[in-house]
Design a protein around this motif. Sequence first.
Motif, PDB file in Angstrom:
ATOM      1  N   GLN A  76       0.816  -1.215   0.000  1.00 22.50           N
ATOM      2  CA  GLN A  76       0.000   0.000   0.000  1.00 22.50           C
ATOM      3  C   GLN A  76       0.851   1.266   0.000  1.00 22.50           C
ATOM      4  O   GLN A  76       0.307   2.381  -0.042  1.00 22.50           O
ATOM      5  N   SER A  77       2.154   1.122   0.036  1.00 24.15           N
ATOM      6  CA  SER A  77       3.046   2.267   0.170  1.00 24.15           C
ATOM      7  C   SER A  77       2.858   3.314  -0.923  1.00 24.15           C
ATOM      8  O   SER A  77       2.738   4.514  -0.653  1.00 24.15           O
ATOM      9  N   GLU A  78       2.786   2.876  -2.171  1.00 28.54           N
ATOM     10  CA  GLU A  78       2.654   3.807  -3.294  1.00 28.54           C
ATOM     11  C   GLU A  78       1.321   4.543  -3.245  1.00 28.54           C
ATOM     12  O   GLU A  78       1.248   5.763  -3.470  1.00 28.54           O
ATOM     13  N   MET A  79       0.256   3.819  -2.947  1.00 26.17           N
ATOM     14  CA  MET A  79      -1.068   4.444  -2.877  1.00 26.17           C
ATOM     15  C   MET A  79      -1.113   5.493  -1.771  1.00 26.17           C
ATOM     16  O   MET A  79      -1.663   6.587  -1.969  1.00 26.17           O
ATOM     17  N   VAL A  80      -0.530   5.172  -0.626  1.00 22.68           N
ATOM     18  CA  VAL A  80      -0.502   6.128   0.482  1.00 22.68           C
ATOM     19  C   VAL A  80       0.222   7.403   0.070  1.00 22.68           C
ATOM     20  O   VAL A  80      -0.229   8.510   0.371  1.00 22.68           O
ATOM     21  N   SER A  81       1.334   7.266  -0.631  1.00 22.79           N
ATOM     22  CA  SER A  81       2.074   8.448  -1.099  1.00 22.79           C
ATOM     23  C   SER A  81       1.224   9.309  -2.025  1.00 22.79           C
ATOM     24  O   SER A  81       1.173  10.530  -1.881  1.00 22.79           O
ATOM     25  N   ARG A  82       0.541   8.662  -2.954  1.00 23.69           N
ATOM     26  CA  ARG A  82      -0.248   9.411  -3.938  1.00 23.69           C
ATOM     27  C   ARG A  82      -1.420  10.144  -3.306  1.00 23.69           C
ATOM     28  O   ARG A  82      -1.644  11.334  -3.554  1.00 23.69           O
ATOM     29  N   ILE A  83      -2.185   9.451  -2.474  1.00 21.79           N
ATOM     30  CA  ILE A  83      -3.365  10.092  -1.906  1.00 21.79           C
ATOM     31  C   ILE A  83      -2.987  11.124  -0.844  1.00 21.79           C
ATOM     32  O   ILE A  83      -3.702  12.108  -0.646  1.00 21.79           O
ATOM     33  N   VAL A  95       5.796   2.666   5.249  1.00 20.43           N
ATOM     34  CA  VAL A  95       6.904   1.738   5.458  1.00 20.43           C
ATOM     35  C   VAL A  95       8.191   2.551   5.396  1.00 20.43           C
ATOM     36  O   VAL A  95       8.210   3.691   4.902  1.00 20.43           O
ATOM     37  N   PHE A  96       9.265   1.997   5.887  1.00 22.57           N
ATOM     38  CA  PHE A  96      10.522   2.733   5.981  1.00 22.57           C
ATOM     39  C   PHE A  96      10.951   3.318   4.636  1.00 22.57           C
ATOM     40  O   PHE A  96      11.322   4.491   4.538  1.00 22.57           O
ATOM     41  N   THR A  97      10.855   2.504   3.596  1.00 21.33           N
ATOM     42  CA  THR A  97      11.354   2.938   2.289  1.00 21.33           C
ATOM     43  C   THR A  97      10.423   3.895   1.557  1.00 21.33           C
ATOM     44  O   THR A  97      10.792   4.446   0.526  1.00 21.33           O
ATOM     45  N   GLY A  98       9.213   4.104   2.094  1.00 22.49           N
ATOM     46  CA  GLY A  98       8.263   4.990   1.431  1.00 22.49           C
ATOM     47  C   GLY A  98       8.270   6.414   1.935  1.00 22.49           C
ATOM     48  O   GLY A  98       7.570   7.282   1.400  1.00 22.49           O
ATOM     49  N   VAL A  99       9.072   6.683   2.955  1.00 26.69           N
ATOM     50  CA  VAL A  99       9.047   7.994   3.609  1.00 26.69           C
ATOM     51  C   VAL A  99       9.483   9.124   2.686  1.00 26.69           C
ATOM     52  O   VAL A  99       8.829  10.171   2.590  1.00 26.69           O
ATOM     53  N   GLY A 100      10.591   8.923   1.987  1.00 27.81           N
ATOM     54  CA  GLY A 100      11.125   9.982   1.136  1.00 27.81           C
ATOM     55  C   GLY A 100      10.169  10.403   0.040  1.00 27.81           C
ATOM     56  O   GLY A 100       9.973  11.598  -0.207  1.00 27.81           O
ATOM     57  N   LYS A 101       9.553   9.424  -0.607  1.00 30.58           N
ATOM     58  CA  LYS A 101       8.614   9.743  -1.681  1.00 30.58           C
ATOM     59  C   LYS A 101       7.396  10.485  -1.141  1.00 30.58           C
ATOM     60  O   LYS A 101       6.926  11.459  -1.745  1.00 30.58           O
ATOM     61  N   THR A 102       6.905  10.044   0.006  1.00 28.21           N
ATOM     62  CA  THR A 102       5.744  10.705   0.598  1.00 28.21           C
ATOM     63  C   THR A 102       6.052  12.158   0.926  1.00 28.21           C
ATOM     64  O   THR A 102       5.265  13.063   0.621  1.00 28.21           O
ATOM     65  N   ARG A 103       7.196  12.389   1.553  1.00 25.83           N
ATOM     66  CA  ARG A 103       7.558  13.765   1.914  1.00 25.83           C
ATOM     67  C   ARG A 103       7.716  14.639   0.668  1.00 25.83           C
ATOM     68  O   ARG A 103       7.257  15.794   0.648  1.00 25.83           O
TER      69      ARG A 103
END
Length: 246
Positions: A76-83, A95-103
């Motif tokens: 779900q990491s990518e979806m969380v970043s997008r929304i 998740v740990f690796t999704g933080v940078g993209k989300t920010r």
Amino acid sequence: MTKTPKFLGNKICLNVLANSIENAKECYDAAQGHIVLGILSKNYETDQAAIEEMKIYQEAVGNALSIGLGAGDPNQSEMVSRISSELQPQHVNQVFTGVGKTRALLNQEQTIVNGLVSPTNKVGTVLISTGPLSSQTTKAEVPIETAIAMLKDMGGSSVKFYPMDGLKYKEAYLAVAKSCAENDFILEPTGGIDLENFEEILQIASDAGVKKIIPHVYSSIIDQETGDTNPEDIKVLYSIMKKVGL
């Protein structure tokens, strides 16, 4: 963004799941605003469906919205970043690796973005390979202070320590709390927290010197028949939060 939730200026903020708009309002009121309401991305088939409904939650509780993965599901990491980019919530689970993209997609520093790390068999180290690909490879375990530094590098705000299984990893949790205190980082204990162990879990972090704590209390306070988070249990948790020190 809409009005700023009360928790941003305080030490403890509760994180619970909301089963409906009405349930979200009840929980928000029960905690007197010292709360973020978790809505799981996993419950929606498309980004647009998630965005449309989560906007209603935002309006109902003054943007005290926490966008969740769904049991830490790395897929779900990518979806969380997008929304999150579209919604600009107050809190995001990653998740740990999704933080940078989300920010980067949020394009601001105010939203709290946590990074999921998990306990290991060695006190003082945590598992950081919690992403969609990394979780399928050889485990990457690093010292907690290294994980915090990496999260800061990526624009993260906090450590989400999951799954804790209540107090099963008490010594490991204490080590994480001490490191968060030493590195001025938010701590989010998650997994197996209930009305019985809540105070001790908060007290450990508080005594360690953690400046901001966001405990996640999920299934233990959910009515099994309705699926609602119980507002009366929220009131009990809020009284404990005040006792430990808001």
